[in-house]
Design a protein around this motif. Structure first.
Motif, PDB file in Angstrom:
ATOM      1  N   ALA A 143     -18.458  28.165  -7.038  1.00  0.00           N
ATOM      2  CA  ALA A 143     -18.274  27.395  -5.806  1.00  0.00           C
ATOM      3  C   ALA A 143     -17.393  26.177  -6.036  1.00  0.00           C
ATOM      4  N   VAL A 144     -17.587  25.476  -7.160  1.00  0.00           N
ATOM      5  CA  VAL A 144     -16.817  24.261  -7.404  1.00  0.00           C
ATOM      6  C   VAL A 144     -15.342  24.588  -7.627  1.00  0.00           C
ATOM      7  N   VAL A 145     -15.053  25.724  -8.258  1.00  0.00           N
ATOM      8  CA  VAL A 145     -13.661  26.146  -8.451  1.00  0.00           C
ATOM      9  C   VAL A 145     -13.033  26.522  -7.114  1.00  0.00           C
ATOM     10  N   ALA A 146     -13.787  27.235  -6.287  1.00  0.00           N
ATOM     11  CA  ALA A 146     -13.272  27.635  -4.981  1.00  0.00           C
ATOM     12  C   ALA A 146     -12.992  26.426  -4.093  1.00  0.00           C
ATOM     13  N   LYS A 147     -13.900  25.462  -4.065  1.00  0.00           N
ATOM     14  CA  LYS A 147     -13.711  24.269  -3.226  1.00  0.00           C
ATOM     15  C   LYS A 147     -12.544  23.416  -3.737  1.00  0.00           C
ATOM     16  N   TRP A 148     -12.408  23.325  -5.047  1.00  0.00           N
ATOM     17  CA  TRP A 148     -11.324  22.507  -5.613  1.00  0.00           C
ATOM     18  C   TRP A 148      -9.953  23.095  -5.276  1.00  0.00           C
ATOM     19  N   THR A 149      -9.804  24.401  -5.469  1.00  0.00           N
ATOM     20  CA  THR A 149      -8.510  25.036  -5.158  1.00  0.00           C
ATOM     21  C   THR A 149      -8.218  25.017  -3.663  1.00  0.00           C
ATOM     22  N   PHE A 150      -9.261  25.193  -2.846  1.00  0.00           N
ATOM     23  CA  PHE A 150      -9.053  25.133  -1.394  1.00  0.00           C
ATOM     24  C   PHE A 150      -8.630  23.736  -0.960  1.00  0.00           C
ATOM     25  N   ASN A 151      -9.227  22.716  -1.545  1.00  0.00           N
ATOM     26  CA  ASN A 151      -8.867  21.338  -1.207  1.00  0.00           C
ATOM     27  C   ASN A 151      -7.418  21.035  -1.602  1.00  0.00           C
ATOM     28  N   LEU A 152      -6.987  21.526  -2.768  1.00  0.00           N
ATOM     29  CA  LEU A 152      -5.586  21.332  -3.169  1.00  0.00           C
ATOM     30  C   LEU A 152      -4.643  22.040  -2.210  1.00  0.00           C
ATOM     31  N   MET A 153      -5.005  23.243  -1.806  1.00  0.00           N
ATOM     32  CA  MET A 153      -4.149  24.020  -0.907  1.00  0.00           C
ATOM     33  C   MET A 153      -3.997  23.343   0.447  1.00  0.00           C
ATOM     34  N   MET A 154      -5.052  22.767   0.967  1.00  0.00           N
ATOM     35  CA  MET A 154      -5.034  22.207   2.316  1.00  0.00           C
ATOM     36  C   MET A 154      -4.509  20.768   2.374  1.00  0.00           C
ATOM     37  N   PHE A 155      -4.724  19.986   1.294  1.00  0.00           N
ATOM     38  CA  PHE A 155      -4.471  18.548   1.417  1.00  0.00           C
ATOM     39  C   PHE A 155      -3.612  17.943   0.316  1.00  0.00           C
ATOM     40  N   SER A 156      -3.260  18.687  -0.721  1.00  0.00           N
ATOM     41  CA  SER A 156      -2.470  18.100  -1.801  1.00  0.00           C
ATOM     42  C   SER A 156      -1.044  17.802  -1.329  1.00  0.00           C
ATOM     43  N   SER A 157      -0.542  16.646  -1.750  1.00  0.00           N
ATOM     44  CA  SER A 157       0.831  16.261  -1.413  1.00  0.00           C
ATOM     45  C   SER A 157       1.841  16.790  -2.423  1.00  0.00           C
ATOM     46  N   ARG A 158       1.375  17.413  -3.485  1.00  0.00           N
ATOM     47  CA  ARG A 158       2.253  17.964  -4.524  1.00  0.00           C
ATOM     48  C   ARG A 158       2.511  19.436  -4.218  1.00  0.00           C
ATOM     49  N   GLY A 159       3.771  19.749  -3.989  1.00  0.00           N
ATOM     50  CA  GLY A 159       4.133  21.084  -3.540  1.00  0.00           C
ATOM     51  C   GLY A 159       3.746  22.182  -4.501  1.00  0.00           C
ATOM     52  N   GLN A 160       3.898  21.941  -5.796  1.00  0.00           N
ATOM     53  CA  GLN A 160       3.587  22.974  -6.782  1.00  0.00           C
ATOM     54  C   GLN A 160       2.093  23.279  -6.815  1.00  0.00           C
ATOM     55  N   LEU A 161       1.278  22.241  -6.689  1.00  0.00           N
ATOM     56  CA  LEU A 161      -0.170  22.448  -6.727  1.00  0.00           C
ATOM     57  C   LEU A 161      -0.660  23.222  -5.508  1.00  0.00           C
ATOM     58  N   ARG A 162      -0.205  22.815  -4.314  1.00  0.00           N
ATOM     59  CA  ARG A 162      -0.697  23.519  -3.128  1.00  0.00           C
ATOM     60  C   ARG A 162      -0.174  24.958  -3.078  1.00  0.00           C
TER      61      ARG A 162
END
Length: 455
Positions: A162-181
């Motif tokens: 769950a923690v891995v899924a939430k972390w990657t989802f948060n990066l995809m939706m809100f990260s300002s770094r293009g490579q990460l999202r």
């Protein structure tokens, strides 16, 4: 011996006089100008001699009359040009779907470093193998994601915590770094694609984002759900005005989510209906024109998400909702034309959306097909007071309603009334009509009439 003989004197070839070669005179530019001014002076002199001074009064009256006729002609021409270049002609579609962005939520992922996935990674001393240092903290985790090792670890265990899924989802939706999202989005899309494979063992995901998570992300991007209150598109100066750069990964995630319906239904029918409405509204924002291909794929995936029983009910509901949301201008045509799939569901939705907007335009609560077409046929397009902008919208909406549905296949009366409407629009509007949208209506109707006669 040097003198000629008698018979040589009579020979014409011998007596022919060869003229001496003359050198051609080079005519320069100064000579040409001099000749030009000389001829011009002669013409002016001839005109002055022919001029009669006693007719000065009559010539002035004649000049004044010519000026009056010329002024009238110019005024008439200017008015015609104003009619041709009216504001309706330059009206364009486009809405500001996104307003001011909000700050993304604060999230605590301190548990991520102690998750089972990373602990097994540490126990096998694989950090030196991938060229990353576990002491770098978040940079180490981000490196695993960017380099693709996080996906390999997950696929090896067939388990996403769950923690891995939430972390990657948060990066995809809100990260300002293009490579990460981008890599976070690819991580989720790859997981969904693994679930779609029949020969793959069951893939366990402890946490899957639901529709409320997607809706919250849109709200943070500044998405406006009420399109009727939106102003016409204009460039925004503030950097805090949407859309967010993360909208691209949002669209890709929704597409991948709808494609795993057979293995993991993530949305209810009502939520999938709202997703279609959101996608249509995103088509209306000119700032997202570069994402048209991604939006098209997302539209097809969302329409395909429903079962056949669900779609029979949801198609009508979606069409009515879209008709109530879009403004009564060229944006409604854009909303219809963005549903561009050629599958039966897309055709049906496009036809129903056009029908609902048309009945709303004509202020019909309940009307038969014949009543709608009779109303359109009764419009006198040749009168100067006729609003051709509305006629143009009526024509395009009727075309999408009839041609994308099945109205013309089993109803010959509707087919004949459609041809009458096309003949009115193509024959009653001459090619010299300078009103706004006159030529657009005439050309479109002529083309459709020609196609109908061929069929």
């Amino acid at each position: 011996m040097s003198s000629r003989l008698d018979f040589e004197l009579d020979d014409p070839l011998v007596n022919t006089h060869v003229p001496a070669k003359r050198r051609k005179k080079v005519i320069g530019l100064d000579d040409l100008l001099a000749d030009h001014y000389k001829e011009e002076g002669k013409r002016i002199e001839v005109k002055s001699k022919r001029k009669k001074p006693q007719n000065n009064d009559s010539s002035d009256d004649e000049d004044n009359t010519k000026e009056a006729h010329l002024s009238t002609a110019l005024d008439r021409y200017h008015k015609q040009m104003q009619d041709m270049g009216s504001d309706d002609e330059v009206t364009n579609w486009g809405l500001r779907v996104f307003g001011t962005q909000k700050n993304p939520p604060d999230s605590d992922f301190s548990e991520l470093r102690s998750c089972e996935l990373l602990q097994s990674f540490y126990d096998n001393n694989l950090d030196s193998l991938v060229g990353l240092n576990r002491e770098e903290g978040d940079a180490f985790l981000e490196g695993l994601l960017v380099n693709g090792w996080l996906l390999k670890l997950v696929t090896t265990q067939n388990h996403v915590e769950a923690v891995v899924a939430k972390w990657t989802f948060n990066l995809m939706m809100f990260s300002s770094r293009g490579q990460l999202r981008t890599r976070a989005c690819s991580f989720w899309c790859d997981i969904f694609s693994l679930e779609n494979e029949d020969d793959t063992s069951y893939f366990k995901i402890d946490w899957v984002p639901n529709y409320s998570e997607l809706r919250r992300a849109l709200d943070i991007y500044g998405y406006t759900h009420d399109l009727s209150s939106n102003s016409t598109f204009s460039c925004a100066d503030s950097q805090h005005v949407g859309p967010s750069q993360n909208i691209r990964t949002w669209i890709k995630f929704v597409t991948a989510s709808c494609q795993v319906r057979s293995k993991r239904p993530m949305f209810s029918s009502a939520e999938a209906e709202e997703l279609i409405e959101v996608i249509v509204s995103l088509f209306l924002d000119r700032q997202l024109e570069g994402l048209s291909a991604s939006l098209y794929k997302c539209m097809l995936a969302t329409i395909s998400y429903f079962t056949d029983e669900e779609w029979n009910i949801s198609c009508e509901k979606v069409a009515k909702s879209i008709a109530n949301r879009v403004p009564r201008d060229l944006n409604c045509l854009r909303a219809v034309e963005c549903i561009s799939g050629v599958d039966p569901r897309s055709k049906s939705l496009r036809s129903k959306v056009a029908y609902q907007i048309l009945t709303a335009y004509l202020d019909f609560q309940i009307a038969s097909d014949e009543e709608i077409l009779n109303t359109l046929i009764s419009i006198k397009v040749d009168e100067r007071s006729c609003d051709l902008f509305k006629v143009y919208i009526y024509l395009i909406l009727t075309e999408n309603w009839l041609l994308w549905g099945s109205k013309l296949d089993d109803k010959p009366v509707i087919c004949e009334m459609w041809r009458v409407l096309l003949r009115n629009c193509s024959c009653l509007i001459p090619s010299t009509d300078l009103r706004s949208y006159a030529l657009k209506i005439r050309d479109r109707a002529s083309y459709l009439l020609h196609c109908s006669s061929i069929n």
